[in-house]
Scaffold this motif. Structure first.
Motif, PDB file in Angstrom:
ATOM      1  N   PHE A  74       0.811  -1.213   0.000  1.00  0.00           N
ATOM      2  CA  PHE A  74       0.000   0.000   0.000  1.00  0.00           C
ATOM      3  C   PHE A  74       0.849   1.272   0.000  1.00  0.00           C
ATOM      4  O   PHE A  74       0.327   2.366   0.205  1.00  0.00           O
ATOM      5  CB  PHE A  74      -0.925  -0.005   1.230  1.00  0.00           C
ATOM      6  CG  PHE A  74      -1.753  -1.251   1.351  1.00  0.00           C
ATOM      7  CD1 PHE A  74      -2.890  -1.412   0.583  1.00  0.00           C
ATOM      8  CD2 PHE A  74      -1.381  -2.277   2.212  1.00  0.00           C
ATOM      9  CE1 PHE A  74      -3.652  -2.565   0.674  1.00  0.00           C
ATOM     10  CE2 PHE A  74      -2.139  -3.435   2.313  1.00  0.00           C
ATOM     11  CZ  PHE A  74      -3.278  -3.581   1.536  1.00  0.00           C
ATOM     12  N   SER A  75       2.137   1.128  -0.265  1.00  0.00           N
ATOM     13  CA  SER A  75       3.044   2.264  -0.149  1.00  0.00           C
ATOM     14  C   SER A  75       2.711   3.382  -1.141  1.00  0.00           C
ATOM     15  O   SER A  75       2.818   4.564  -0.807  1.00  0.00           O
ATOM     16  CB  SER A  75       4.491   1.804  -0.333  1.00  0.00           C
ATOM     17  OG  SER A  75       4.669   1.198  -1.602  1.00  0.00           O
ATOM     18  N   LYS A  76       2.301   3.016  -2.359  1.00  0.00           N
ATOM     19  CA  LYS A  76       1.982   4.037  -3.355  1.00  0.00           C
ATOM     20  C   LYS A  76       0.810   4.906  -2.895  1.00  0.00           C
ATOM     21  O   LYS A  76       0.837   6.134  -3.030  1.00  0.00           O
ATOM     22  CB  LYS A  76       1.669   3.387  -4.698  1.00  0.00           C
ATOM     23  CG  LYS A  76       2.881   2.790  -5.388  1.00  0.00           C
ATOM     24  CD  LYS A  76       2.509   2.244  -6.756  1.00  0.00           C
ATOM     25  CE  LYS A  76       3.733   1.657  -7.462  1.00  0.00           C
ATOM     26  NZ  LYS A  76       3.376   1.108  -8.803  1.00  0.00           N
ATOM     27  N   SER A  77      -0.232   4.260  -2.380  1.00  0.00           N
ATOM     28  CA  SER A  77      -1.411   5.006  -1.915  1.00  0.00           C
ATOM     29  C   SER A  77      -1.070   5.886  -0.723  1.00  0.00           C
ATOM     30  O   SER A  77      -1.526   7.030  -0.624  1.00  0.00           O
ATOM     31  CB  SER A  77      -2.529   4.034  -1.538  1.00  0.00           C
ATOM     32  OG  SER A  77      -2.931   3.272  -2.644  1.00  0.00           O
ATOM     33  N   ILE A  78      -0.236   5.376   0.172  1.00  0.00           N
ATOM     34  CA  ILE A  78       0.111   6.122   1.380  1.00  0.00           C
ATOM     35  C   ILE A  78       0.978   7.337   1.039  1.00  0.00           C
ATOM     36  O   ILE A  78       0.809   8.411   1.623  1.00  0.00           O
ATOM     37  CB  ILE A  78       0.833   5.206   2.394  1.00  0.00           C
ATOM     38  CG1 ILE A  78      -0.098   4.074   2.839  1.00  0.00           C
ATOM     39  CG2 ILE A  78       1.293   6.010   3.611  1.00  0.00           C
ATOM     40  CD1 ILE A  78       0.575   3.031   3.695  1.00  0.00           C
ATOM     41  N   ARG A  79       1.884   7.171   0.091  1.00  0.00           N
ATOM     42  CA  ARG A  79       2.776   8.287  -0.269  1.00  0.00           C
ATOM     43  C   ARG A  79       1.992   9.488  -0.794  1.00  0.00           C
ATOM     44  O   ARG A  79       2.429  10.639  -0.635  1.00  0.00           O
ATOM     45  CB  ARG A  79       3.796   7.828  -1.310  1.00  0.00           C
ATOM     46  CG  ARG A  79       4.884   6.910  -0.739  1.00  0.00           C
ATOM     47  CD  ARG A  79       6.033   6.773  -1.722  1.00  0.00           C
ATOM     48  NE  ARG A  79       7.031   5.835  -1.243  1.00  0.00           N
ATOM     49  CZ  ARG A  79       7.126   4.568  -1.643  1.00  0.00           C
ATOM     50  NH1 ARG A  79       6.255   4.097  -2.527  1.00  0.00           N
ATOM     51  NH2 ARG A  79       8.057   3.764  -1.154  1.00  0.00           N
TER      52      ARG A  79
END
Length: 213
Positions: A74-79
């Protein structure tokens, strides 16, 4: 520190420890270790009256490592939220978060129901360790946790299943190997200051002298 030996082999560790008197070895009530497979046999042969305790921080590391892998999905969404230290917020103990950190964490958890569930399970697992309870009560709580966590934390569940009694023995006296971890860090510092040791006997003497107090 009582001794330093030049081996990681199970048989040689046992041989070194058997040099202690039987009276001394029988007086050992607990031995707290990480989950290296050889420790159980060593303790069984050398300390017949000792309970095996698996260090809680090594157990927690299992779940933290799995949570890190979940976080990557989920790193892309969190960034996109542009929240600094978002990994830190997910890994930090929930009870230690400030009000501002909790608010930021909530924004992060809104990105995914799966991420929220994984985070909540991590916190529930930690809370079992934080709660003062008996061994049997801890076993019940860990069993309940495993039932709902296998889809998220399969490796941690396997670790619990394979080392269940030793993990739950922590709740007898809440013993950890924290002191030993501190000694390990000091050993690393001593080795750096000496630019390494080419002779094991010199290292042995140096370490026994350093920890003789």
């Amino acid at each position: 520190m009582l001794e330093v030996i030049d081996s990681h082999k199970q048989e040689e560790i046992i041989k070194a420890l058997l040099e202690w008197s039987l009276e001394l070895r029988e007086g050992v009530e607990e031995v707290c270790v990480d989950m290296w497979g050889g420790f159980a046999k060593v303790i069984q042969e050398v300390f017949p009256n000792a309970e095996l305790v698996f260090d809680r921080f090594h157990v927690m590391k299992k779940i933290i490592d799995e949570l890190k892998n979940i976080m990557k999905r989920f790193s892309k969404s969190i960034r996109k939220l542009k929240i600094k230290y978002w990994r830190y917020l997910l890994l930090k103990n929930g009870k230690d978060l400030t009000k501002e950190e909790r608010e930021a964490l909530e924004r992060i958890l809104l990105c995914s129901k799966k991420l929220r569930k994984a985070y909540e399970l991590k916190e529930e697992f930690r809370e079992i360790y934080e709660t003062k309870q008996s061994v049997e009560e801890a076993k019940t709580q860990f069993e309940e946790w495993m039932q709902q966590s296998s889809k998220f934390y399969s490796d941690t569940v396997k670790t619990l299943q394979n080392h269940f009694d030793g993990i739950c023995n922590y709740f007898r006296n809440r013993t950890t190997s924290g002191v030993m971890e501190g000694i390990n860090n000091k050993i690393k510092l001593i080795k750096r200051q000496a630019y390494g040791f080419t002779n094991f006997e010199h290292l042995q003497i140096r370490l026994l002298a350093a920890f003789s107090d």
